[in-house]
Design a protein around this motif. Structure first.
Motif, PDB file in Angstrom:
ATOM      1  N   LEU A  74      -7.261 -14.250  43.368  1.00  0.00           N
ATOM      2  CA  LEU A  74      -6.751 -13.910  42.035  1.00  0.00           C
ATOM      3  C   LEU A  74      -5.460 -14.665  41.742  1.00  0.00           C
ATOM      4  O   LEU A  74      -5.289 -15.235  40.654  1.00  0.00           O
ATOM      5  N   GLU A  75      -4.542 -14.677  42.695  1.00  0.00           N
ATOM      6  CA  GLU A  75      -3.265 -15.352  42.488  1.00  0.00           C
ATOM      7  C   GLU A  75      -3.440 -16.858  42.324  1.00  0.00           C
ATOM      8  O   GLU A  75      -2.767 -17.486  41.485  1.00  0.00           O
ATOM      9  N   GLU A  76      -4.351 -17.439  43.084  1.00  0.00           N
ATOM     10  CA  GLU A  76      -4.602 -18.882  42.961  1.00  0.00           C
ATOM     11  C   GLU A  76      -5.195 -19.219  41.599  1.00  0.00           C
ATOM     12  O   GLU A  76      -4.793 -20.204  40.959  1.00  0.00           O
ATOM     13  N   LEU A  77      -6.153 -18.404  41.147  1.00  0.00           N
ATOM     14  CA  LEU A  77      -6.754 -18.637  39.832  1.00  0.00           C
ATOM     15  C   LEU A  77      -5.716 -18.470  38.729  1.00  0.00           C
ATOM     16  O   LEU A  77      -5.638 -19.297  37.804  1.00  0.00           O
ATOM     17  N   ALA A  78      -4.906 -17.414  38.816  1.00  0.00           N
ATOM     18  CA  ALA A  78      -3.896 -17.169  37.785  1.00  0.00           C
ATOM     19  C   ALA A  78      -2.875 -18.296  37.732  1.00  0.00           C
ATOM     20  O   ALA A  78      -2.489 -18.745  36.642  1.00  0.00           O
ATOM     21  N   ALA A  79      -2.430 -18.764  38.899  1.00  0.00           N
ATOM     22  CA  ALA A  79      -1.469 -19.864  38.922  1.00  0.00           C
ATOM     23  C   ALA A  79      -2.049 -21.104  38.253  1.00  0.00           C
ATOM     24  O   ALA A  79      -1.363 -21.788  37.470  1.00  0.00           O
ATOM     25  N   GLN A  80      -3.312 -21.385  38.531  1.00  0.00           N
ATOM     26  CA  GLN A  80      -3.967 -22.539  37.923  1.00  0.00           C
ATOM     27  C   GLN A  80      -4.054 -22.382  36.405  1.00  0.00           C
ATOM     28  O   GLN A  80      -3.739 -23.326  35.654  1.00  0.00           O
TER      29      GLN A  80
END
Length: 337
Positions: free
Chosen positions: A39-45
């Motif tokens: 989730l955090e990786e997707l949101a950062a992207q």
């Protein structure tokens, strides 16, 4: 009941419930929950930042940002009706030990010239300006979209004085969908950003803060200090992932319903829509009905409509995916009586 109080009242979708049941989990304090990391990786992207952190609420995200950017004795600049100033219980002073300096805006947007004037100079008598906070969309301005060029101008002023910019983007997805712009068109003019997943996107819990890697490393410790370090958090991160991947584009339906509601109210004697409806919030003045906001809200509740007070004679109605177009028309029929 037709619940128009807020887009926070949405219930998780069936897909979100299934995702929670099936989520792979671990101890997130040890950084071992695979679902929250995805989730955090997707949101950062999506937000155009190096890293991101899942937090329990938008308020916690904003407070962590202030705590991470500032030191006690700093001053932060923000619009006078902003959520951080108006609705977060004075937390920036209680937790971060900073004082606020508010600037009157127009539809939530501050004048960059006034922002520059408000930045403190080198003087032993005054606090250092530690942070500039923006809000988009702007809640108390009726879900108004702060123009991107306004954000850019303020960001350029902040950069000139080496002051970071934090965006309270609780409803930033609404702004992006309404303008048909990517999130990064907004976030490139910020140092850090907070977005809510539990408003119009419908996740049951959670927000994201995003920034560079060093900021998130410090923010993670502040989250722990505030009691926000969670364990098998994938159970709530999985529904939040569904919110990010399946619930964004449909915000346009909420915007259409808000405009439909506003147009209908505009033809009702004694009711006046006082905001330009950019997204999903409608502000209504009931003064000509000879009633206070609280009195009118009680009458609405008796008729099956829930709304909230936004001032002595102002009520707020907010559209969301749990309210259909048919229910908007039902609400208008009731309001006509």
């Amino acid at each position: 009941m037709i619940d128009l109080r807020s887009d926070t009242v949405t219930k998780p979708t069936e897909e979100m419930r299934k995702a929670a049941y099936q989520a792979k989990v671990g101890d997130d304090v040890y950084n071992e929950d695979p679902t929250v990391r995805r989730l955090e990786e997707l949101a950062a992207q999506m937000l155009g930042k190096e890293d991101a952190l899942f937090v329990t609420s938008g308020t916690q995200g904003n407070q962590i940002a202030v705590l991470t950017h500032c030191v006690p004795g700093n001053e932060i600049l923000l619009e006078e009706d902003s959520h951080i100033f108006y609705y977060e219980g004075g937390a920036v002073s209680a937790f971060a030990g900073v004082q606020t300096r508010t600037i009157k805006g127009h539809r939530g947007a501050m004048d960059p010239t006034l922002v520059e004037v408000a930045i403190r100079g080198e003087d032993i008598h005054v606090p250092e300006t530690g942070l500039i906070c923006l809000e988009n969309t702007h809640n108390r301005a009726g879900g108004a979209i702060v123009p991107i060029d306004n954000m850019e101008s303020i960001y350029n002023v902040a950069s000139k004085y080496n002051v970071p910019v934090h965006l309270d983007g609780a409803r930033l997805f609404n702004a992006a969908v309404a303008l048909n712009k990517p999130l990064t068109d907004f976030t490139k003019f910020t140092t850090t950003v907070q977005v809510c997943l539990s408003k119009g996107l419908g996740a049951p819990v959670g927000s994201i803060i995003a920034g560079d890697e060093q900021f998130i490393k410090k923010a993670r410790k502040w989250r722990k200090r505030l009691g926000g370090g969670l364990r098998q958090v994938g159970l709530i991160a999985a529904p939040a992932m569904v919110a990010l991947t399946q619930m964004v584009e449909r915000l346009s339906v909420d915007h259409d319903n808000a405009k439909r509601l506003a147009a209908g109210i505009g033809s009702i004697k004694g009711l006046e829509v006082i905001n330009e409806v950019d997204t999903n919030i409608v502000l209504i003045d009931v003064a000509k009905k000879g009633l206070t906001a609280e009195e009118y809200i009680r009458l609405l509740k008796e008729q099956g409509i829930l709304a909230v007070s936004f001032g002595p004679t102002i009520i707020r109605m907010t559209t969301h995916y749990d309210v259909s177009t048919e229910q908007i028309d039902q609400a208008l029929a009731i309001l006509q009586k």
